[in-house]
Design a protein around this motif. Structure first.
Motif, PDB file in Angstrom:
ATOM      1  N   THR A   1      37.269  35.205  45.489  1.00  0.00           N
ATOM      2  CA  THR A   1      37.929  36.494  45.718  1.00  0.00           C
ATOM      3  C   THR A   1      36.961  37.632  45.978  1.00  0.00           C
ATOM      4  O   THR A   1      37.370  38.710  46.408  1.00  0.00           O
ATOM      5  CB  THR A   1      38.791  36.868  44.508  1.00  0.00           C
TER       6      THR A   1
ATOM      7  N   ALA B   1      35.609  39.266  43.697  1.00  0.00           N
ATOM      8  CA  ALA B   1      35.804  40.233  42.610  1.00  0.00           C
ATOM      9  C   ALA B   1      34.601  40.193  41.672  1.00  0.00           C
ATOM     10  O   ALA B   1      34.021  39.129  41.435  1.00  0.00           O
ATOM     11  CB  ALA B   1      37.078  39.910  41.834  1.00  0.00           C
TER      12      ALA B   1
ATOM     13  N   VAL C   1      33.875  48.661  38.119  1.00  0.00           N
ATOM     14  CA  VAL C   1      34.643  47.464  37.786  1.00  0.00           C
ATOM     15  C   VAL C   1      35.735  47.753  36.764  1.00  0.00           C
ATOM     16  O   VAL C   1      36.802  47.127  36.778  1.00  0.00           O
ATOM     17  CB  VAL C   1      33.697  46.357  37.266  1.00  0.00           C
ATOM     18  N   SER C   2      35.494  48.720  35.874  1.00  0.00           N
ATOM     19  CA  SER C   2      36.503  49.037  34.857  1.00  0.00           C
ATOM     20  C   SER C   2      37.806  49.526  35.483  1.00  0.00           C
ATOM     21  O   SER C   2      38.880  49.368  34.910  1.00  0.00           O
ATOM     22  CB  SER C   2      35.965  50.105  33.899  1.00  0.00           C
ATOM     23  N   GLU C   3      37.727  50.099  36.678  1.00  0.00           N
ATOM     24  CA  GLU C   3      38.924  50.580  37.369  1.00  0.00           C
ATOM     25  C   GLU C   3      39.496  49.545  38.332  1.00  0.00           C
ATOM     26  O   GLU C   3      40.714  49.431  38.479  1.00  0.00           O
ATOM     27  CB  GLU C   3      38.595  51.866  38.131  1.00  0.00           C
ATOM     28  N   ASP C   4      38.612  48.794  39.010  1.00  0.00           N
ATOM     29  CA  ASP C   4      39.079  47.835  40.011  1.00  0.00           C
ATOM     30  C   ASP C   4      37.975  46.813  40.254  1.00  0.00           C
ATOM     31  O   ASP C   4      36.909  47.144  40.775  1.00  0.00           O
ATOM     32  CB  ASP C   4      39.416  48.561  41.314  1.00  0.00           C
ATOM     33  N   ARG C   5      38.242  45.557  39.901  1.00  0.00           N
ATOM     34  CA  ARG C   5      37.233  44.511  40.072  1.00  0.00           C
ATOM     35  C   ARG C   5      36.924  44.255  41.544  1.00  0.00           C
ATOM     36  O   ARG C   5      35.887  43.711  41.881  1.00  0.00           O
ATOM     37  CB  ARG C   5      37.696  43.214  39.399  1.00  0.00           C
ATOM     38  N   LEU C   6      37.852  44.639  42.419  1.00  0.00           N
ATOM     39  CA  LEU C   6      37.643  44.497  43.863  1.00  0.00           C
ATOM     40  C   LEU C   6      37.221  45.806  44.515  1.00  0.00           C
ATOM     41  O   LEU C   6      37.191  45.913  45.744  1.00  0.00           O
ATOM     42  CB  LEU C   6      38.920  43.976  44.528  1.00  0.00           C
ATOM     43  N   GLY C   7      36.902  46.793  43.709  1.00  0.00           N
ATOM     44  CA  GLY C   7      36.605  48.120  44.231  1.00  0.00           C
ATOM     45  C   GLY C   7      35.436  48.164  45.192  1.00  0.00           C
ATOM     46  O   GLY C   7      35.489  48.853  46.224  1.00  0.00           O
TER      47      GLY C   7
ATOM     48  N   ARG D   1      36.483  46.471  48.552  1.00  0.00           N
ATOM     49  CA  ARG D   1      37.431  47.291  49.314  1.00  0.00           C
ATOM     50  C   ARG D   1      36.754  48.522  49.912  1.00  0.00           C
ATOM     51  O   ARG D   1      37.072  48.931  51.032  1.00  0.00           O
ATOM     52  CB  ARG D   1      38.588  47.700  48.405  1.00  0.00           C
TER      53      ARG D   1
END
Length: 377
Positions: A156, A158, A169-175, A178
């Protein structure tokens, strides 16, 4: 219908095989036919097709038997694309631009960074876009490849656990993925930095063994397992997190990272001596400050013993050590090697001489994937 699909798959695999061979060195059509078992006619057709797609080119070799004729060789076309590699490891942000033969066209260190934020990533993105527009406008960007410390899910992209990217990463592992995908209309890939370094050690570092452990000791501790000719990532790509290996120091059980990493050593020396050594300061002080030297040599014993235990568990006989410890003197290295022997283990330990191995690993990996993506269209 099935026959057509089978023919298409066979054609793809043959193209892939030829490109993998040419990725390693240049070959003549006759040599490629002999290596692959394909007929000369089939090989000619493949080479014409790959040349038409701009993926390979003809280069001249030496005279054929002194007849004055130069043998025609084929090579990956260096102009087939532009690869961007970004390395976030060891608290430094580095960017490289490379051609499809793996030649680095430009390399920049954008700064020393302890913790990455969205703002820092935006600065890197702006630099890359400006460099492409200014210096590489005549080349087609094929991919952007990120080398990161921590756990990267290979399926993924991620980010799992990563101290340097904790805020994002704490907000979005794919940040991270993206963010870069919004700015680059090409494949964006994320990899663990030590896994990429293992690829570079195998292909550029002269490692003959098909099975080895890469042990990276720098600001933190990481590892990569190279088994059967490729990096072993485990079920999700997280294999190699040897920093969490239990070890014993002064009679107390800790983890390897908290004992031998430069971050941990700096914290211990600073607390004990009232100093404010940085990680780079430790390296400089190693030759002149007996307190720093003693601490690092003691850590070499712990790291060497851990290397021995891992070699026994994994049934391998080669360990490569990279990171800042690879630049230390012979006493550190001999202390490490001595601790890695015994208990029935016959481990060959060497210290990496490659610079920017994660960047090189990202470029080597990208070349294969970018070429395969082109022939799959």
């Amino acid at each position: 219908m099935k026959a057509g699909k089978d023919q298409g798959y066979t054609r793809y695999k043959n193209n892939e095989l030829i490109l993998d061979l040419l990725h390693k060195r240049n070959y003549s059509a006759t040599e490629l036919a002999q290596l692959t078992g394909l007929s000369n006619a089939s090989m000619t057709k493949i080479l014409v097709d790959l040349s038409g797609k701009g993926l390979i080119k003809v280069v001249q070799g030496e005279d054929e038997g002194g007849k004055g004729r130069k043998r025609k060789y084929y090579a990956i076309n260096d102009q087939a694309g532009l690869i961007v590699a970004i390395d976030f490891s060891d608290n430094a942000l580095k960017v490289a631009f490379a051609d499809m033969q793996g030649n680095i066209l430009d390399r920049r260190v954008l700064g020393q960074v302890l913790h990455y934020t969205v703002a820092v990533l935006y600065e890197a993105i702006l630099f890359i876009k400006d460099a492409i527009h200014t210096d590489f406008s005549d080349r087609r960007l094929t991919s952007v490849n990120l080398s990161l410390p921590g756990q990267i899910d290979e399926s993924t992209m991620a980010i799992g656990r990563s101290a340097q990217f904790r805020e994002i990463v704490s907000e979005d592992r794919l940040g991270v993925l993206r963010l870069f995908e919004r700015h680059f209309d090409v494949p964006v890939r994320l990899y663990n930095d030590i896994n990429l370094s293992a690829v570079a050690e195998k292909e550029l570092g002269g490692v003959a063994e098909e099975n080895f452990l890469l042990m990276h000791i720098d600001a933190g501790v990481g590892g990569a397992f190279y088994f059967g000719g490729k990096v072993f990532g485990g079920s999700h790509g997280f294999a190699g997190e040897i920093g969490f290996l239990p070890v014993v120091r002064d009679g107390k059980e800790e983890i390897l990272d908290s004992v031998v990493s430069f971050t941990a050593i700096a914290e211990r020396v600073n607390a004990r001596c009232g100093e404010t050594f940085t990680i780079d300061g430790l390296v400089r002080a190693y030759g002149s400050d007996p307190r720093v030297r003693a601490e690092l040599l003691e850590s070499a014993k712990v790291a060497g013993k851990a290397a021995r235990e891992l070699a026994l568990i994994l049934d391998i006989d080669r360990v490569i050590v990279s990171g800042k410890v690879a630049a230390l003197d012979e006493e550190y290295k001999s202390t490490f090697v001595a601790a890695s022997s015994g208990d029935g283990a016959e481990v060959r330990v060497s210290f990496s001489e490659l610079e920017d191995s994660a960047l090189h690993g990202a470029i080597l990996t990208a070349i294969r994937l970018d070429l395969r993506q082109t022939i799959s269209r």
